[in-house]
Every structure is written in structure tokens, then in C-alpha cells.
Design a protein around this motif. Structure first.
Motif, PDB file in Angstrom:
ATOM      1  N   UNK A 277       0.851  -1.192   0.000  1.00  0.00           N
ATOM      2  CA  UNK A 277       0.000   0.000   0.000  1.00  0.00           C
ATOM      3  C   UNK A 277       0.888   1.244   0.000  1.00  0.00           C
ATOM      4  N   UNK A 278       0.699   2.153  -0.947  1.00  0.00           N
ATOM      5  CA  UNK A 278       1.491   3.400  -0.933  1.00  0.00           C
ATOM      6  C   UNK A 278       1.164   4.234   0.300  1.00  0.00           C
ATOM      7  N   UNK A 279       2.191   4.825   0.866  1.00  0.00           N
ATOM      8  CA  UNK A 279       1.969   5.686   2.029  1.00  0.00           C
ATOM      9  C   UNK A 279       1.143   6.911   1.650  1.00  0.00           C
ATOM     10  N   UNK A 280       1.221   7.293   0.385  1.00  0.00           N
ATOM     11  CA  UNK A 280       0.433   8.439  -0.068  1.00  0.00           C
ATOM     12  C   UNK A 280      -1.056   8.133  -0.024  1.00  0.00           C
ATOM     13  N   UNK A 281      -1.439   6.857  -0.181  1.00  0.00           N
ATOM     14  CA  UNK A 281      -2.855   6.492  -0.076  1.00  0.00           C
ATOM     15  C   UNK A 281      -3.372   6.768   1.332  1.00  0.00           C
ATOM     16  N   UNK A 282      -2.588   6.409   2.352  1.00  0.00           N
ATOM     17  CA  UNK A 282      -2.996   6.711   3.723  1.00  0.00           C
ATOM     18  C   UNK A 282      -2.992   8.215   3.973  1.00  0.00           C
ATOM     19  N   UNK A 283      -1.979   8.901   3.459  1.00  0.00           N
ATOM     20  CA  UNK A 283      -1.922  10.353   3.654  1.00  0.00           C
ATOM     21  C   UNK A 283      -3.129  11.036   3.025  1.00  0.00           C
ATOM     22  N   UNK A 284      -3.525  10.587   1.844  1.00  0.00           N
ATOM     23  CA  UNK A 284      -4.719  11.155   1.208  1.00  0.00           C
ATOM     24  C   UNK A 284      -5.963  10.863   2.053  1.00  0.00           C
ATOM     25  N   UNK A 393       6.889   0.128   4.768  1.00  0.00           N
ATOM     26  CA  UNK A 393       8.231   0.674   4.984  1.00  0.00           C
ATOM     27  C   UNK A 393       8.214   1.758   6.060  1.00  0.00           C
ATOM     28  N   UNK A 394       7.241   2.638   6.035  1.00  0.00           N
ATOM     29  CA  UNK A 394       7.170   3.725   7.021  1.00  0.00           C
ATOM     30  C   UNK A 394       6.913   3.159   8.415  1.00  0.00           C
ATOM     31  N   UNK A 395       6.004   2.194   8.516  1.00  0.00           N
ATOM     32  CA  UNK A 395       5.684   1.616   9.820  1.00  0.00           C
ATOM     33  C   UNK A 395       6.900   0.899  10.407  1.00  0.00           C
ATOM     34  N   UNK A 396       7.619   0.146   9.571  1.00  0.00           N
ATOM     35  CA  UNK A 396       8.821  -0.541  10.050  1.00  0.00           C
ATOM     36  C   UNK A 396       9.897   0.466  10.466  1.00  0.00           C
ATOM     37  N   UNK A 422      12.919  12.928   3.015  1.00  0.00           N
ATOM     38  CA  UNK A 422      13.291  13.302   1.643  1.00  0.00           C
ATOM     39  C   UNK A 422      12.528  12.490   0.605  1.00  0.00           C
ATOM     40  N   UNK A 423      11.951  11.364   1.020  1.00  0.00           N
ATOM     41  CA  UNK A 423      11.173  10.545   0.089  1.00  0.00           C
ATOM     42  C   UNK A 423       9.692  10.897   0.092  1.00  0.00           C
ATOM     43  N   UNK A 424       9.287  11.878   0.902  1.00  0.00           N
ATOM     44  CA  UNK A 424       7.870  12.229   1.007  1.00  0.00           C
ATOM     45  C   UNK A 424       7.410  12.983  -0.233  1.00  0.00           C
ATOM     46  N   UNK A 425       6.163  12.733  -0.584  1.00  0.00           N
ATOM     47  CA  UNK A 425       5.523  13.440  -1.695  1.00  0.00           C
ATOM     48  C   UNK A 425       4.194  14.015  -1.206  1.00  0.00           C
ATOM     49  N   UNK A 426       3.924  15.233  -1.666  1.00  0.00           N
ATOM     50  CA  UNK A 426       2.635  15.878  -1.392  1.00  0.00           C
ATOM     51  C   UNK A 426       2.384  15.937   0.117  1.00  0.00           C
ATOM     52  N   UNK A 427       1.254  15.381   0.584  1.00  0.00           N
ATOM     53  CA  UNK A 427       0.897  15.510   2.001  1.00  0.00           C
ATOM     54  C   UNK A 427       1.549  14.457   2.882  1.00  0.00           C
ATOM     55  N   UNK A 430       3.476  15.964   5.896  1.00  0.00           N
ATOM     56  CA  UNK A 430       2.671  16.487   6.998  1.00  0.00           C
ATOM     57  C   UNK A 430       2.351  15.402   8.020  1.00  0.00           C
ATOM     58  N   UNK A 431       1.882  14.259   7.528  1.00  0.00           N
ATOM     59  CA  UNK A 431       1.445  13.214   8.453  1.00  0.00           C
ATOM     60  C   UNK A 431       2.610  12.377   8.970  1.00  0.00           C
ATOM     61  N   UNK A 432       3.712  12.362   8.249  1.00  0.00           N
ATOM     62  CA  UNK A 432       4.893  11.698   8.786  1.00  0.00           C
ATOM     63  C   UNK A 432       5.416  12.444  10.007  1.00  0.00           C
ATOM     64  N   UNK A 433       5.530  13.763   9.909  1.00  0.00           N
ATOM     65  CA  UNK A 433       6.026  14.551  11.035  1.00  0.00           C
ATOM     66  C   UNK A 433       5.021  14.508  12.195  1.00  0.00           C
ATOM     67  N   UNK A 434       3.748  14.530  11.893  1.00  0.00           N
ATOM     68  CA  UNK A 434       2.757  14.446  12.967  1.00  0.00           C
ATOM     69  C   UNK A 434       2.828  13.089  13.665  1.00  0.00           C
ATOM     70  N   UNK A 435       3.050  12.044  12.906  1.00  0.00           N
ATOM     71  CA  UNK A 435       3.197  10.718  13.521  1.00  0.00           C
ATOM     72  C   UNK A 435       4.417  10.671  14.420  1.00  0.00           C
ATOM     73  N   UNK A 436       5.495  11.310  13.987  1.00  0.00           N
ATOM     74  CA  UNK A 436       6.693  11.359  14.816  1.00  0.00           C
ATOM     75  C   UNK A 436       6.470  12.203  16.067  1.00  0.00           C
ATOM     76  N   UNK A 437       5.627  13.231  15.945  1.00  0.00           N
ATOM     77  CA  UNK A 437       5.276  14.048  17.119  1.00  0.00           C
ATOM     78  C   UNK A 437       4.374  13.297  18.077  1.00  0.00           C
ATOM     79  N   UNK A 438       3.632  12.306  17.553  1.00  0.00           N
ATOM     80  CA  UNK A 438       2.662  11.595  18.374  1.00  0.00           C
ATOM     81  C   UNK A 438       1.308  12.256  18.402  1.00  0.00           C
ATOM     82  N   UNK A 439       1.037  13.164  17.453  1.00  0.00           N
ATOM     83  CA  UNK A 439      -0.229  13.910  17.432  1.00  0.00           C
ATOM     84  C   UNK A 439      -0.680  14.066  15.986  1.00  0.00           C
TER      85      UNK A 439
END
Length: 913
Positions: A277-284, A393-396, A422-427, A430-439
């Protein structure tokens, strides 16, 4: 003289005879010079060779003797006079064209020109048949015709196909192949004469019928090869065409829209079966949920995404659920990322060429570091784009970051974050950094995720048939039946999760056996903490009898301590080495209570092999045999405590038995659970005690027992249903089958509130230099935001104000977060990150146009505020997200007599918290 004549005359005769014989052979073997040029020019095509032999076929060998005289004459005419003035006459240009050597050697001057010409022609014929290039026939020729021949020489493939190599024996035609090494030639002196038999074999091998047959066979083979090449090319083209059409049908990841009406889990997905599953699908998906305010629509969007995951890539369902909940593992594993906001800013700045100050300034203006990261990533260009991120890949990678420990772990975490960023595209950023923040802050609570999972499994039930999967069950059912099915799935999934709160166990069973099989495979198990049952507050004793009318109930002392859930696994005997203690938040507190674990063997009787106990850990004075306040208990070390260093002793009061010897007891009535508790456990004063309880039947008995509880340093009473259907243990519910009654509840509001500190106002006068007042808020789990509730300035001592000032300065932020909901007129002087939870008490609740607590639940434009709030204590055992919810604030407001008399009472509905 006579003797000389006798020697000379025979020599002339012999020489003449020799010239005649060799001339005849030369005539037979050699066509006219013009025809030789024609052969050389036409060997570039196989048809030219065939036509040449049709026009001028060679004479048969057996007729050589009949034309001997004519051959001699013709040969003499062509070659010319053999001797003139003692010198050999040079050959004509045609003769030189046919030869491969120059006649400059002195030895050759004594030879007959005809013999020399014949020799050269023989060698030439042999080299034409076996050489790679026609230009090699006469490299020293100065004739322009020779140059033309060399330029028009055929390719090695045509030469090998049309000209069989000479052989003394009749063998199959051997084709000459090109060699990588350059061709070398022997000097003229090293060339040897070929016997006449070999020349005859050359002539026989050049028969028209044989060459024609070989040409036809070679052409057929060539046609077959070309057909194969064409067929393979057509297949490749068709395959490429299919791939192109398939890619054309695939929805672009940027345009993925799970909010689409009549969503199809396969056709509307942006990935194919078996693909990660592309991470962009979850981000969308999260982006669409964030832009939606309606809870049912949010559940539908997430359910559509989960349907596609179930059908196409079921292996990614577990990471998807965890990422939507912003978790990496079950709560009891305490797996946290541990990334400070400063480190995230540093990683963003290093990747985008910004300084830490620039990133911090942008985050203060925007209020969301995720959006800052997305904007910074959008303006960045990379020379070589990294591979797209996938969900797996992101979850691991996040789990790997959480497990990094050691001195260099911070740099390792930053490097790992940068490789993801550096591999992030579009949104995605945003959600990668929020996941790292825990919020995540998208308004998606855990109950909504469970509801979305229930809707997804009801519409696209797993396990599905790979040949004909059921993609949308709603089309085969009426709306009423489908809604009933969704409710059934929701109840099963939520109940199972309450008993076994581990998605690591639930998701595999759900995919393999279906939703209906969850209760059989996922049960209450020692080592996996369940969410405890909670009680509703009440402020009048008469309300207890209204609730438990014609039902048996019991009253227990309500201890002022910390909830503890003790798990003892085992099969034949208890396994004390793996015993664990969990908090009400499912946090592992085993290392906090080493003294309690040491005393476990004395608690259990021999009949116990495994159990789960619901208890309250209370600070206890072993000398005076008195219960101590909660503030003293909070001074104990939270993790990795050493029993020798413990100063505050703990007494554990046990009030429920949830699991015993391999069997769950949560569905049995409290009367049976309490009897089993006292039958299988030992009581020891100051260490293990049963909760003091009394079965009451009148209001006077309840009031009298409550006074005893207050004298025993307790907060009040817990009133519980003792028998019947309402007496079961409702996991993860704030149930009306349990009521809590405190002395404070009898005055004003029926409950204290746990609120979050968002800001502070600078003190004046006596409180100058300190924080004199604070802005408090409740938590709304639906919108995932903190809503201001009131300002508070009473109930503090000078010492507590100094302590809070020093503590809260560590959490100062430059601007309010985007998930703080407040009115500008109440903006504090200093903003804090939501970290500290306080318990407060108030006189009553009222509607307020300035505060935002529970806005929309009671009034469309007004929130609820506390009147005359006062500080009670700090709640270090609660997280900000576990503070009093907006819905509880609304319930407390509606439960007031003044409000109740003016509006219809709301029904008592128990739901998962």
C-alpha cells in the motif's frame, strides 16, 4: 653443337606441349574476364549468383579433350607473346585484375605468362570462396576496376551462404564464419600450388543446381527466423500494450479519493493486488478525514480505505490501523518514539537547507510543524528522486526509530527521519512529522477507527474468495439489514478489543476466520491488560436507589490511590517471574512496584494457577495502620524503582477478580466474583486487603457507611450492582451499573474534574514573579482538540505556585497549537504545551460565550464554563488525552437540577470510553 641441339629441341617441344595442356585447363576453369567482373559484382545478392549460372553455365569436365586446341589459341590471344627481347611481356590490365600478385620477382620472368596467370586465377578462385572480404583478393591491384570490385564485395553472411568452401572430398558445405582476430596473409613465396584434382572439386562444387538448392534452403531458414522475430516482437508489443492499458486504468496516487460516492475497493484504489500500500494512499485518506467534520463521514472514508487494503493487500491492514491510531504497538508494550520537537525541526532544516531558527519561527506562525514540513518539502527539488514510500516501509522505520537506544541514538534517529522525509511526496510529509510528534490531530479517535473497521468488514467481509470476492455486501442487502450487520460487527469488534486490547492478535484472526470468530480466538489472557470498568458520578444518595430500584447492590470504600491491574500467568502453577502490574491506562508499572511483586506468593492460595486482579494501590503507614493521601503516593519513583530505596510503602486493596485458572469471570455477576476472590486469596493487613464493603438496603445505611469511609481516609463510596444482568464487569465502559459517591459530590457539582493547563497569567502584587492564574481546558476526543473551560487562581499555596511556576516553564511555547480552541479575549500571557493535568472542583457549570468547552453539544454557539473553580491536586497518573471529556462536561451540566427542570432528562446510555 649437335649435342646442344639434341638438348634444346626436346625442351622446346616439352615447353610447347606444357603450354597447350595448361592453357586448355585454364580455358575450362576460367570464364571470360568480363564475366568474372559480373560474378564479383553480383555476389551481393543470392539471386545474382543463381542468374549468373543460368546465363553462362560452366562446361562439363569430361569434354576437356574435345576443345583443347581452341583453348590453346584463345589462351595465347589473351595472354600475349611469352618472350620479347629476352623479357617477359607484362600482362594486360585484365590479367593483372585477375591476379593477386605483381610480376616484379626475377624468378617469375623465366616462367610462362600463361602458367603464371593460371596459377593466380586458381588462387583467386580459392580465396573468393573462403575469404571474408572481396577486397582481399587483390590488395596490390592498381586498376580502378579492382577498386570497384573491392567496394562491391558481399558481406560475410552472404559469402558464407552462397559459396561453399573447396574440399578434396565431397563433404557438406562449410560456411566461413567471421573471426574477431584480423586476417593475415602468407607471402607470395609461401603459397603452394594446388593440385588439379582440387581445382576440379571446386568446379564441381559450383554447379548451378546445388547452389540454387542451398540458396532456397537458406532463404527458407532466414524467413523462419524473421517470422519468429516478428512474432516475438508482436508479443512484446501486445504485452507492453496491456501494461500500458493497465497503468492507464490505475488511479493516480495523487487523485486517490476514498471519500468518493459508491466507492469500489479495487477500481478506485491506487495500487494493484499484492502490491504494498502506498503511504500516499494513507496520507490522502487522513487528509480527507481532517477536512471532514461529520463523524459518520469520517468513518466512511476510513472504511473505504480499509476495504481496499483488505481486498488487495491484507498484509498491510495491521500497519494501517496502527498508523491511523498513531501507535506502533499495543499500549501495554510502551513503545514510544521519544522524538523531541527540536530534533524534528533539526531534521527538517537539514533536509531543506533551513536553519533551526527559521523552522521554529515558521512552526510558531503556522502552529503545526507538519504543515511546515509539507511546505518546505514542496519547494525542495532533488536530482534523483528516492523510491516512493510504502505503508509497510514507514511503519517498520518508525518502529526501528522507537527501538533505538544508546548514546548515539539521537543522531541515528535523525538520520532515519531524514531518509523518510526526503522521500515524502505531497501531504506525506505532513502526516509523517505528525506521527513522529505523536499527534495526528485529525479528529479520529480509537472508537471511530473500530467503527470504521466494523463497517469495512461488513461491506467487504474477510476472509474473501480470491476467485469471486464479495466486494460490497450492501448491494445484496436492504439498508436496514446492512445497518444491523454493521452494528453487530461493531459490537463484536469493540467487545473483543476491550477483552484483548491487542491489534496484533485481533487483525490476523479477523482476516483468517472473520469477525464472528473473534470471541473464540481473542480472549482475556494474563499479560494482556484490559481496559477497566469505570463508574458514573452521582451527587445524591437518593439517586442510588433510583438507579438500583428493586436490585441488590453493595457499597465499597473508594480509596484515594492508583488503579492497579495485576496479572499472574501460569498453567500448572503461577509464573511469578512474568507477573506484571498495569495502570488504568494499560501502562506497564511493573518496575514501579517491585515490593508488591515480591509479596505475590503470599497472596495466592495453592488452588490458584493464574489470575487477573483489579485493585487499588494506596500509600500506607505501616506504623499507624492508616491510609495516606494520594500526594504521598505520587512521590514514589515511576520506573525502575529499587526496593531498598522505597520510602513510601503501599498496601493493595483488591476489589475484583477478572480471571482465574484459565477462565474469564467478567461476565459473571459481582456476587460470584467476590466469593471466588475471598476463596482463593489470602489477606494480610498492610500488604493485601480486600476492599471494605457492605450490602445496604436503606438510605440511612448508605449515609452511615459513607461516614465510616470518610473516617478511614477514603474519598467516598463505590456503589455496585451485586446480582443480575447489570452486575457483570463492563470492560472499557463508564457504566451506570457502578456509581461513585463522594462527600464533595453532595455539595454543588456531583464530581471533580480533571483538566489540562494550557496557559498562565503573570502574577501581580504578592504573586509578582510567579504565575498568578491559569487557563484550563477539557479534551474533546472526537475533534482531538483542547477546549478552554475556565480560568483558575484559587486553591494554591505559595509553595505550590512556586513549584508550578518552575515546572511549567519547561513547557512554554511561543504560540498556541492549532488544536487549542479558545477565545482571543482569554488569551494568556504564556502558552504551554498540553502536559499537566490538574483536578479541580467547582460550584456549578454554566453556559459561556467566551469559553469553548462542549460547544455544539448543549448550545450551538456557546460553550460551558466552571463557576468558582478551585484547585484540588495534580494528577500525575493521567495523560492530557485522558482528562475530562467535552461530553462529560455536557452531561454534568445537564445533570444539574436547574437545567434538568427546564429540559427533558437525557437517557442513561453506557458506551465505550
Amino acid at each position: 653443337m649437335n649435342s646442344i641441339l639434341k638438348l634444346v629441341v626436346p625442351c622446346r617441344v616439352v615447353r610447347h606441349i606444357q603450354q597447350n595442356i595448361l592453357g586448355s585447363f585454364s580455358k575450362i576453369l576460367q570464364p571470360t574476364p568480363t564475366r568474372v567482373l559480373c560474378v564479383s559484382a553480383r555476389t551481393m545478392a543470392q539471386r545474382s549468383i543463381t542468374s549468373f549460372f543460368k546465363v553462362s553455365p560452366p562446361k562439363p569436365v569430361d569434354k576437356e579433350t574435345k576443345v583443347e586446341d581452341e583453348d590453346i589459341k584463345v589462351d595465347d590471344d589473351k595472354v600475349g607473346s611469352p618472350v620479347k627481347n629476352g623479357k617477359t611481356k607484362p600482362a594486360t590490365k585484365r590479367a593483372r585484375l585477375e591476379s593477386s600478385e605483381s610480376d616484379t620477382s626475377p624468378k617469375k620472368k623465366t616462367k610462362s605468362p600463361s602458367v603464371s596467370s593460371d596459377k593466380k586465377k586458381k588462387i583467386k578462385r580459392q580465396r573468393i570462396e573462403s575469404s571474408d572480404s572481396e577486397a582481399d583478393i587483390a590488395p596490390n591491384s592498381e586498376s580502378p576496376i579492382s577498386e570497384e570490385k573491392a567496394a562491391a564485395s558481399p558481406s560475410p553472411e552472404h559469402m558464407s551462404a552462397a559459396s561453399p568452401s573447396p574440399s578434396p572430398e565431397k563433404k557438406p558445405v562449410i560456411k566461413v564464419e567471421k573471426t574477431k582476430s584480423p586476417k593475415t596473409y602468407a607471402s607470395p613465396k609461401s603459397k603452394q600450388k594446388k593440385p588439379l584434382t582440387e581445382l576440379n572439386s571446386i568446379k564441381k562444387s559450383l554447379s548451378p543446381k546445388k547452389i540454387k538448392k542451398e540458396v532456397v534452403e537458406d532463404s527458407k531458414k532466414e524467413n523462419k527466423k524473421q517470422d519468429k522475430v516478428v512474432k516475438s516482437a508482436n508479443k512484446s508489443f501486445e504485452k507492453a500494450k496491456d501494461v500500458k492499458s493497465e497503468a492507464k486504468d490505475l488511479v493516480p496516487e495523487v487523485e486517490y479519493n476514498p471519500a468518493k460516492a459508491k466507492y469500489h475497493p479495487i477500481e478506485d484504489a491506487c495500487w494493484r493486488t499484492g502490491q504494498e500500500v502506498p503511504y500516499l494512499a494513507l496520507a490522502r485518506t487522513l487528509e480527507l478525514i481532517e477536512g471532514t467534520s461529520a463523524r459518520l463521514k469520517m468513518i466512511e472514508i476510513l472504511a473505504n480505505y480499509l476495504r481496499s487494503v483488505i481486498v488487495l493487500t491484507p498484509e498491510d491492514l495491521l500497519p494501517s490501523v496502527y498508523m491511523c491510531l498513531n501507535q506502533l504497538a499495543p499500549s501495554y508494550e510502551s513503545l514510544e518514539l521519544g522524538i523531541a520537537e527540536t530534533y524534528l525541526m533539526k531534521a527538517i532544516g537539514q533536509c531543506t537547507g533551513r536553519t533551526l531558527a527559521q523552522v521554529r519561527s515558521a512552526a510558531q506562525k503556522c502552529g503545526d510543524l507538519g504543515q511546515v514540513a509539507e511546505q518546505a518539502r514542496a519547494t525542495q527539488r532533488t536530482m534523483f528522486a528516492p523510491p516512493p514510500l510504502t505503508m509497510r516501509k514507514v511503519f517498520a522505520a518508525l518502529k526501528e526509530i522507537a527501538n533505538m537506544t544508546g548514546t548515539a541514538s539521537v543522531n541515528k534517529k535523525i538520520n532515519k527521519i531524514q531518509s523518510l522525509y526526503v522521500a515524502c511526496r505531497h501531504s506525506e510529509a505532513r502526516y509523517l512529522i505528525r506521527s513522529l510528534e505523536g499527534k495526528l490531530r485529525i479528529g479520529l479517535a480509537e472508537q471511530s477507527v473500530l467503527a470504521a473497521l466494523a463497517l469495512a468488514t461488513a461491506a467487504t467481509p474477510p476472509p474473501h474468495d480470491a476467485a469471486a470476492p464479495l466486494l460490497d455486501a450492501s448491494k445484496t442487502m436492504s439498508p436496514e439489514n446492512f445497518k444491523a450487520r454493521v452494528d453487530e460487527h461493531s459490537l463484536i469488534i469493540k467487545t473483543t478489543y476491550c477483552e484483548c486490547p491487542s491489534y496484533d492478535r485481533i487483525i490476523p484472526v479477523l482476516l483468517t476466520h472473520g469477525v464472528a470468530a473473534l470471541p473464540q480466538h481473542c480472549r482475556l489472557t494474563p499479560g494482556v491488560p484490559l481496559k477497566p470498568m469505570l463508574a458514573h458520578p452521582t451527587k445524591q444518595v437518593t439517586h442510588v436507589f433510583d438507579r438500583f430500584e428493586k436490585e441488590q447492590f453493595t457499597c465499597e470504600w473508594k480509596y484515594d490511590g492508583e488503579r492497579a491491574q495485576i496479572h499472574v500467568p501460569g498453567t500448572d502453577k503461577p509464573d511469578f517471574e512474568h507477573a506484571a502490574i498495569f495502570s488504568r491506562n494499560q501502562e506497564n508499572n511493573t518496575s514501579k512496584y517491585p515490593d508488591v511483586l515480591r509479596r505475590l506468593p503470599a497472596l495466592l492460595k495453592d488452588s490458584v494457577t493464574s489470575c487477573v486482579l483489579d485493585c487499588e494501590a494506596v500509600a500506607y503507614d505501616t506504623t499507624t495502620k492508616q491510609i495516606l493521601p494520594f500526594q504521598i503516593l505520587s512521590t514514589r519513583k515511576r520506573k525502575d524503582a529499587n526496593e531498598a530505596d522505597i520510602k513510601v510503602q503501599v498496601c493493595v486493596f483488591i476489589f475484583d477478580l477478572l480471571y482465574l485458572n484459565g477462565h474469564a469471570l467478567v461476565r459473571r455477576p459481582l456476587l460470584e466474583r467476590r466469593a471466588a476472590l475471598r476463596d482463593h486469596l489470602n489477606e494480610k493487613e498492610g500488604e493485601w486487603q480486600f476492599a471494605t464493603s457492605k450490602d445496604c438496603s436503606t438510605v440511612e445505611e448508605v449515609e452511615q457507611f459513607m461516614e465510616e469511609a470518610m473516617r478511614g481516609s477514603c474519598e467516598g463510596l463505590m456503589v455496585k450492582a451485586l446480582s443480575g444482568d447489570h452486575a457483570r464487569y463492563d470492560i472499557a465502559r463508564r457504566s451506570h451499573n457502578w456509581l461513585k459517591l463522594k462527600k464533595d459530590y453532595l455539595e454543588g457539582v456531583g464530581d471533580t474534574l480533571d483538566v489540562v493547563v494550557l496557559g498562565a497569567y503573570l502574577g501581580r502584587g504578592k504573586r509578582a514573579g510567579l504565575y498568578g492564574g491559569f487557563l484550563l481546558a477539557c479534551y474533546d476526543p472526537t475533534a482531538e482538540e483542547f477546549q478552554t473551560l475556565c480560568k483558575i487562581g484559587t486553591g494554591f499555596s505559595d509553595e505550590s505556585l512556586q513549584t508550578f511556576t518552575d515546572t511549567l516553564k519547561q513547557h512554554v511555547i511561543d504560540a498556541p497549537r492549532n488544536y487549542y480552541r479558545y477565545d482571543a479575549s482569554h488569551a494568556p500571557d504564556v502558552w504551554f504545551s498540553a502536559r499537566c493535568v490538574w483536578e479541580v472542583r467547582c460550584a456549578d457549570l454554566s453556559l459561556s460565550p467566551a469559553h469553548r468547552a462542549a460547544i455544539g453539544l448543549v448550545h450551538s454557539d456557546k460553550g460551558i464554563s466552571l463557576r468558582f473553580p478551585r484547585f484540588v491536586r495534580e494528577r500525575t497518573d493521567k495523560a492530557p488525552e485522558q482528562a475530562t471529556s467535552a461530553q462529560q462536561i455536557a452531561d454534568l451540566y445537564l445533570a444539574q437540577d436547574t437545567v434538568k427542570n427546564s429540559a427533558a432528562a437525557a437517557p442513561n446510555v453506557d458506551d465505550f470510553y
